[in-house]
Write a protein that holds these residues in place. Sequence first.
Motif, short mmCIF file in Angstrom:
data_model
loop_
_atom_site.label_atom_id
_atom_site.label_comp_id
_atom_site.label_asym_id
_atom_site.label_seq_id
_atom_site.Cartn_x
_atom_site.Cartn_y
_atom_site.Cartn_z
N ALA A 146 -6.97 -2.08 3.83
CA ALA A 146 -5.52 -2.31 3.70
C ALA A 146 -4.92 -2.79 5.02
O ALA A 146 -4.06 -3.68 5.04
N TYR A 173 -5.08 -0.55 -2.00
CA TYR A 173 -3.72 -1.07 -2.21
C TYR A 173 -2.78 0.04 -2.68
O TYR A 173 -1.65 0.15 -2.20
N LEU A 214 1.66 -1.97 2.41
CA LEU A 214 1.02 -3.17 1.85
C LEU A 214 1.65 -3.53 0.51
O LEU A 214 1.87 -4.72 0.22
N ASP A 231 -1.53 2.47 0.11
CA ASP A 231 -0.81 1.90 1.25
C ASP A 231 0.53 1.35 0.77
O ASP A 231 0.62 0.21 0.29
#
Length: 729
Positions: free
Chosen positions: A415, A287, A293, A290
Amino acid sequence: MAAKGLYVQLFSLHGLIRSKNLEMGRDADTGGQIKYVMELGTALSAREDIEQVDLFTRLIVDKRVSSDYSQPVAVINDKFRIVRIQCGGRKYMRKELLWPHLEEYVDKTIKFIKRNQAMPDVIHGHYPDAGYVAMQLAEILGLPFVYTGHSLGRAKLARLLDQEMSKTDIVKRFKIDRRIDAEEQILARADLVIASTRHEIKKQYGLYHHKDVPEYQVIPPGIDIDTFHPFYHALQDDAEHAENARYAQASMLKELNRFFMQPEKPMVLALSRPDKRKNISGLVRAYGEDLELQSMANLAVFAGLRKDIDAMADNEREVLTEMLLAMDKYDLYGKMAIPKKHDFEYEVPALYRIAAERRGVFVNPALTEPFGLTLLEASSTGLPIVATDDGGPNDIVRNCQNGILVNVVRSGQMAAALRKIIADTDLWERCSKNGILNVRKHYTWQSHTREYTAAIRKLNLAGQRSDLTPAKPSDSIGRRLMKLDHFLVVDIDNTLIGSDNTRLDALIDLVKRHRHRLGFGVATGRTADSARMILEKNRIPHPDVIIGSVGSALFYGNSTEASPGWASHIASRWNRDKIVGLLKDFDFLEYQEEETQRPFKVSYYMQPGKDRLAAIHDRLLQHRCRYNLIYSHDRYLDLLPYRASKGKAIRYLSYRWEIPLMNFLVCGDSGNDAEMLRGEPRAVVVANYSHELEDLKGSPNVYFAQRACAGGIIEGLQHYGFIDAADGS
């Protein structure tokens, strides 16, 4: 006539188990297993063909945990109860420390079964500690043995070695060698192994030497669909449940919103124990690396229950510290929630529904996953999933078509899968709908218990339960001993058999005629094999119990394996090699032939001599040895663990099988019988006794017979009215 309902005993020893507010995630021992066994027991008890379910766990009285765990018997419903048996003291301890205390658990469970006068139809062990206990009980009582591993030691060992942990540290911390040995024994003796997935059988049980011995059956666990349902079903439940669900929803929203700057965004939800295998830091890294995301969704990680990380065990503390450091490294404040607590009855279902309502995703990033119960819970509420492409999730996604499998070691792949489901509205809707429908098709406790009950019926259980009525020839030794209340135990050489065997046939006939109420055992200096040979040669019925090697080994029935319960009991502070080393320079001691030596016995020849015994005692006591010294017939010197002797073995039998000591009649002729002839048991000294027993004259409960050998035993039985007492019991 309808078949009698089954009585099932489930064993799950190491976790904190209660019927309400399960403390899942509290530590490494309160994972999905405690929920599994509770829901299995509840679902089984709802079936008409199940008469009784008992879930056996460990009794714990410890101010650090709830008093719920100190209740010996907790009634869940009219057919299901939790039975707590104490072993290893009363303090809560991690599962790796329970191994030395499992024989105590076996002994006390036997006592419980005898007191309740109800024999189960099947014994089912969960995890290797309880599997070991269930294996022992099933063997003793002649019952089918079912096993569910939940996780396996060889797979854990390989995983820890991959993490560059040394084998020495793994053994020291996790007792992995003891666990794997127990698992091998379990697989060699189990009648049925229930697995959650085909992958579990092939890839995990497949690592074991005895992998091909048991029968396997894949029966996936179920979930409670009345608890894990889409939010719009909540109001159809009863008013109290609906109110609790609404309160939990509001409570969880408040908790989450205090972490998020943009709480309305979709939410990626993870829920697991703080264990390295769960790969929480890998999820945070995926997480954190990215940015796309992060812009699309918030992250909520519920990593068990915690108050003070510093006070937690090393494994949990390390995992949580890594999570917090990763959160700080990627500056995820305002985007990542890390709540410290949640209850599993209402708040966890509410969490799934909140994530589904926000069109989020549930993620299981575990490095290895035997099954993946949380994946089913999430899917049942309509929440799509991303999961590790390992083990159980393969079957779940194949059956339910409810998400995407990924290589969790590749953070970018994890991700990308999360982004794909969140961004693709059609995919999200399809996974959500499939999860709701297919979990109900494949993974309910109703379907699980239907297959489970059919499987144990196949073990030829229908109508076979014994109610502790008089013994049948087919009964196991354990069932037989549970029915007995009087026991005759005799020495062999010069007591049962000797210079005068004129009354031996009469004694054999007496034992045979009253075998239905009278137990028969021998207590001898011989090894068990030697004892069996001499008894067979003289056409003496096979005894129920052989106390062999002067009390250092105990054998039940026809078993050639010494009782592990007795071995565990006498092993405390026994150091055989140390004793041999300390006595090697005494020239008046002659080490006996190797075939007479045993793990719990050191044997010498020694002629009588002034101060010789005193010198041996002095040497051993100076070096803080704990032992029991037995000298008999002016020739044989035996050193045993301090808890071992013929007399102590009889007291152990009395305790384990709940036969009062006064209901034992013991017969002997020499010094190595002296201890068992003293005290509460009724004792008989045959006429051809050794001078070593002279000091027993005048002792209470000791009868000196006028006749030798078997004739003296018969005389003693008549003196005490022992046969009549046994027949009338």
